[in-house]
Design a protein around this motif. Structure first.
Motif, PDB file in Angstrom:
ATOM      1  N   GLU A 190       7.278   6.060   0.217  1.00 11.33           N
ATOM      2  CA  GLU A 190       5.912   6.604   0.577  1.00 11.33           C
ATOM      3  C   GLU A 190       5.032   6.626  -0.835  1.00 11.33           C
ATOM      4  O   GLU A 190       3.786   6.466  -0.676  1.00 11.33           O
ATOM      5  CB  GLU A 190       6.193   7.947   1.320  1.00 11.33           C
ATOM      6  CG  GLU A 190       6.610   7.597   2.812  1.00 11.33           C
ATOM      7  CD  GLU A 190       6.433   8.955   3.581  1.00 11.33           C
ATOM      8  OE1 GLU A 190       5.528   9.572   3.228  1.00 11.33           O
ATOM      9  OE2 GLU A 190       7.205   8.907   4.701  1.00 11.33           O
ATOM     10  N   HIS A 191       5.703   7.340  -1.522  1.00 15.75           N
ATOM     11  CA  HIS A 191       4.858   7.579  -2.786  1.00 15.75           C
ATOM     12  C   HIS A 191       4.402   6.290  -3.712  1.00 15.75           C
ATOM     13  O   HIS A 191       3.441   6.438  -4.157  1.00 15.75           O
ATOM     14  CB  HIS A 191       5.859   8.307  -3.933  1.00 15.75           C
ATOM     15  CG  HIS A 191       6.011   9.838  -3.433  1.00 15.75           C
ATOM     16  ND1 HIS A 191       7.071  10.612  -3.981  1.00 15.75           N
ATOM     17  CD2 HIS A 191       5.476  10.548  -2.320  1.00 15.75           C
ATOM     18  CE1 HIS A 191       6.979  11.823  -3.436  1.00 15.75           C
ATOM     19  NE2 HIS A 191       5.910  11.737  -2.396  1.00 15.75           N
ATOM     20  N   TYR A 192       5.422   5.361  -3.579  1.00 15.80           N
ATOM     21  CA  TYR A 192       4.878   3.958  -4.358  1.00 15.80           C
ATOM     22  C   TYR A 192       3.726   3.483  -3.468  1.00 15.80           C
ATOM     23  O   TYR A 192       2.725   3.016  -4.064  1.00 15.80           O
ATOM     24  CB  TYR A 192       6.008   2.922  -4.346  1.00 15.80           C
ATOM     25  CG  TYR A 192       6.998   3.027  -5.367  1.00 15.80           C
ATOM     26  CD1 TYR A 192       6.366   2.883  -6.830  1.00 15.80           C
ATOM     27  CD2 TYR A 192       8.214   3.059  -5.330  1.00 15.80           C
ATOM     28  CE1 TYR A 192       7.435   3.020  -7.738  1.00 15.80           C
ATOM     29  CE2 TYR A 192       9.353   3.527  -6.104  1.00 15.80           C
ATOM     30  CZ  TYR A 192       8.708   3.418  -7.519  1.00 15.80           C
ATOM     31  OH  TYR A 192       9.732   3.351  -8.335  1.00 15.80           O
ATOM     32  N   THR A 193       3.577   3.553  -2.234  1.00 15.98           N
ATOM     33  CA  THR A 193       2.644   3.130  -1.196  1.00 15.98           C
ATOM     34  C   THR A 193       1.388   3.761  -1.444  1.00 15.98           C
ATOM     35  O   THR A 193       0.257   3.275  -1.562  1.00 15.98           O
ATOM     36  CB  THR A 193       3.244   3.297   0.264  1.00 15.98           C
ATOM     37  OG1 THR A 193       4.407   2.264   0.380  1.00 15.98           O
ATOM     38  CG2 THR A 193       1.945   2.648   1.329  1.00 15.98           C
ATOM     39  N   SER A 194       1.318   5.076  -1.533  1.00 15.38           N
ATOM     40  CA  SER A 194       0.370   5.968  -1.924  1.00 15.38           C
ATOM     41  C   SER A 194      -0.277   5.807  -3.266  1.00 15.38           C
ATOM     42  O   SER A 194      -1.639   5.748  -3.245  1.00 15.38           O
ATOM     43  CB  SER A 194       0.746   7.547  -1.821  1.00 15.38           C
ATOM     44  OG  SER A 194      -0.181   8.372  -1.979  1.00 15.38           O
ATOM     45  N   ALA A 195       0.472   5.537  -4.222  1.00 15.46           N
ATOM     46  CA  ALA A 195       0.019   5.125  -5.467  1.00 15.46           C
ATOM     47  C   ALA A 195      -0.878   3.794  -5.348  1.00 15.46           C
ATOM     48  O   ALA A 195      -1.844   3.457  -5.979  1.00 15.46           O
ATOM     49  CB  ALA A 195       1.323   5.168  -6.606  1.00 15.46           C
ATOM     50  N   TRP A 196      -0.039   2.899  -4.834  1.00 17.86           N
ATOM     51  CA  TRP A 196      -0.593   1.553  -4.495  1.00 17.86           C
ATOM     52  C   TRP A 196      -2.069   1.457  -3.800  1.00 17.86           C
ATOM     53  O   TRP A 196      -3.092   0.775  -4.166  1.00 17.86           O
ATOM     54  CB  TRP A 196       0.166   0.594  -3.908  1.00 17.86           C
ATOM     55  CG  TRP A 196      -0.404  -0.880  -3.255  1.00 17.86           C
ATOM     56  CD1 TRP A 196      -0.436  -1.874  -3.835  1.00 17.86           C
ATOM     57  CD2 TRP A 196      -0.628  -0.987  -2.035  1.00 17.86           C
ATOM     58  NE1 TRP A 196      -0.949  -2.765  -3.142  1.00 17.86           N
ATOM     59  CE2 TRP A 196      -1.192  -2.394  -1.885  1.00 17.86           C
ATOM     60  CE3 TRP A 196      -0.646  -0.288  -0.632  1.00 17.86           C
ATOM     61  CZ2 TRP A 196      -1.566  -2.898  -0.644  1.00 17.86           C
ATOM     62  CZ3 TRP A 196      -1.078  -1.032   0.541  1.00 17.86           C
ATOM     63  CH2 TRP A 196      -1.677  -2.143   0.512  1.00 17.86           C
ATOM     64  N   VAL A 197      -2.026   2.234  -2.890  1.00 13.07           N
ATOM     65  CA  VAL A 197      -3.384   2.641  -2.055  1.00 13.07           C
ATOM     66  C   VAL A 197      -4.520   3.105  -2.958  1.00 13.07           C
ATOM     67  O   VAL A 197      -5.583   2.383  -2.951  1.00 13.07           O
ATOM     68  CB  VAL A 197      -3.161   3.476  -0.950  1.00 13.07           C
ATOM     69  CG1 VAL A 197      -4.597   4.099  -0.379  1.00 13.07           C
ATOM     70  CG2 VAL A 197      -2.453   2.996   0.327  1.00 13.07           C
ATOM     71  N   ARG A 198      -4.206   3.957  -3.782  1.00 14.13           N
ATOM     72  CA  ARG A 198      -5.187   4.396  -4.764  1.00 14.13           C
ATOM     73  C   ARG A 198      -5.587   3.385  -5.750  1.00 14.13           C
ATOM     74  O   ARG A 198      -6.728   3.091  -6.190  1.00 14.13           O
ATOM     75  CB  ARG A 198      -4.924   5.528  -5.387  1.00 14.13           C
ATOM     76  CG  ARG A 198      -4.612   6.818  -4.382  1.00 14.13           C
ATOM     77  CD  ARG A 198      -4.409   8.155  -5.208  1.00 14.13           C
ATOM     78  NE  ARG A 198      -3.194   8.257  -6.072  1.00 14.13           N
ATOM     79  CZ  ARG A 198      -2.151   8.437  -5.910  1.00 14.13           C
ATOM     80  NH1 ARG A 198      -2.045   9.061  -4.326  1.00 14.13           N
ATOM     81  NH2 ARG A 198      -1.157   8.698  -6.575  1.00 14.13           N
ATOM     82  N   GLN A 199      -4.473   2.730  -6.261  1.00 12.76           N
ATOM     83  CA  GLN A 199      -4.728   1.706  -7.511  1.00 12.76           C
ATOM     84  C   GLN A 199      -5.287   0.589  -6.899  1.00 12.76           C
ATOM     85  O   GLN A 199      -5.912  -0.109  -7.771  1.00 12.76           O
ATOM     86  CB  GLN A 199      -3.450   1.498  -8.305  1.00 12.76           C
ATOM     87  CG  GLN A 199      -2.909   2.693  -8.839  1.00 12.76           C
ATOM     88  CD  GLN A 199      -1.426   2.593  -9.584  1.00 12.76           C
ATOM     89  OE1 GLN A 199      -0.973   1.700  -9.033  1.00 12.76           O
ATOM     90  NE2 GLN A 199      -1.162   3.497 -10.406  1.00 12.76           N
ATOM     91  N   ALA A 200      -5.015   0.054  -5.887  1.00 13.40           N
ATOM     92  CA  ALA A 200      -5.391  -1.206  -5.431  1.00 13.40           C
ATOM     93  C   ALA A 200      -6.495  -1.060  -4.194  1.00 13.40           C
ATOM     94  O   ALA A 200      -7.112  -1.876  -3.619  1.00 13.40           O
ATOM     95  CB  ALA A 200      -4.259  -1.962  -4.733  1.00 13.40           C
TER      96      ALA A 200
END
Length: 347
Positions: free
Chosen positions: A183-193
């Motif tokens: 979940e945390h990787y996905t949340s970071a990806w959402v912001r960065q990408a």
């Protein structure tokens, strides 16, 4: 939409794949076919036997894809500390590689399979002192047959309450830690990408096609196997542990609703939702419902034993999924668990 479905040959993945196609989507199926999940099963027709950690293979499969439905994971609580690398490798690293490959391929819509285990213990309340966060249950209390969590103020047994998606995350196992990481990787990806993603926190999933007697089997499947051997289902503690059991057909519908949400919603948005029936059931009652479905008069064996890593109660609120995704489970546990007693399982 053209959807890349990871873990497509699994119990849940297969149901989602069928649901996607019935809804008119083109499905690209991917599964590494881990022996612990699939035994010696052959690779299903139309399935790419690919590891999600293989960035080069992912690059080819992601061409022309509109969204990814990521179900691939090593599941189960983890038996020993030596299991940690498997969870970190397949779940954490696998998700990170997939997200990076999606970014390279300009695919910015994702539905992620998460789990109720991210919460650890559920929500508890004291009749006098309100909501409480109990510490882990002491081994001495469990050995003495005291299975309840107690109020830290007055020491009275705590009652359970519904857990919503804003509850704190408190992983208690290797698997749970890996789901929080996903979940945390996905949340970071959402912001960065500048992408869009939904994480679906599945509660206890059951139904036709569930694996039999493997680390991927749920408690309902284990109860059923005991009954088929003519044995009483073994229930830990006093059987009063409360859970939510959600049918795999409802999980498939939740994924369809989540895909519609990420396809039509704004970028830069991440949200998590409970996927639950909304009808809590005790573990002893689960055993009784499965037994009733077999037509056998075998009462469960409530052992009074315990497993130190188990939580007492974890029951979800499905309200946010209903209001924001338009998803509500259709199969009641009282109906589905009895039908599950004779449903086809995978070997």
């Amino acid at each position: 939409m053209k959807v890349l479905l990871t873990g497509s040959a699994g119990f849940i993945g297969a149901a989602i794949g069928a649901g996607l196609e019935a809804d008119g989507h083109e499905v690209v199926r991917l599964d590494v076919m881990l022996p612990m999940a699939h035994g010696r099963s052959t690779v299903p027709a139309g399935t790419h036997q690919v590891d999600v950690r293989d960035a080069e293979a992912l690059a080819g499969l992601l061409r022309g894809v509109d969204a990814v439905c990521h179900q691939a994971a090593v599941v189960g609580a983890g038996v020993t500390v030596s299991d940690l690398p498997a969870y970190a490798g397949h779940n954490d690293l696998g998700t990170a590689v997939l997200l990076a490959a999606m970014h390279e391929a300009h695919v910015d819509r994702l539905v992620l399979a998460s789990s109720m285990v991210v919460y650890g213990e559920g929500r508890y309340t004291c009749a006098v002192h309100g909501d409480q966060v109990p510490p882990p249950r002491p081994r001495a209390a469990l050995e003495g047959g005291d299975f309840d969590n107690h109020c830290p103020v007055c020491d009275q047994p705590l009652g359970w309450a519904l857990v919503d998606e804003d509850a704190r995350l408190d992983p208690r196992s290797s698997y749970a830690a890996s789901k929080v990481a996903q979940e945390h990787y996905t949340s970071a990806w959402v912001r960065q990408a500048d992408a869009s993603a939904v994480a679906l926190r599945y509660h206890n999933v059951y139904g036709p096609g569930m694996p039999r007697d493997t680390p991927y089997s749920g408690v309902a499947a284990m109860f059923r196997s005991s009954l088929e051997r003519g044995e009483a289902p073994r229930v830990y503690e006093d059987g009063a542990q409360m859970r939510d059991f959600v049918h795999v057909s409802d999980v498939a519908q939740a994924n369809l609703a989540a895909l519609r949400a990420v396809a039509s919603g704004p970028t830069g948005h991440f949200a998590a939702y409970n996927v639950a029936s909304g009808h809590p059931v005790g573990i002893r009652q689960v055993a009784e419902l499965v037994a009733a479905g077999t037509g056998r008069d075998i009462a469960p064996d409530v052992t009074g034993g315990y497993r130190l890593g188990d939580v007492r109660h974890i029951v979800a609120s499905p309200a946010r999924a209903r209001s924001e995704l338009g998803f509500a489970a259709a199969v009641l546990p009282e109906v589905g668990l009895a039908e599950f007693a004779t449903a086809p399982l995978r070997a």
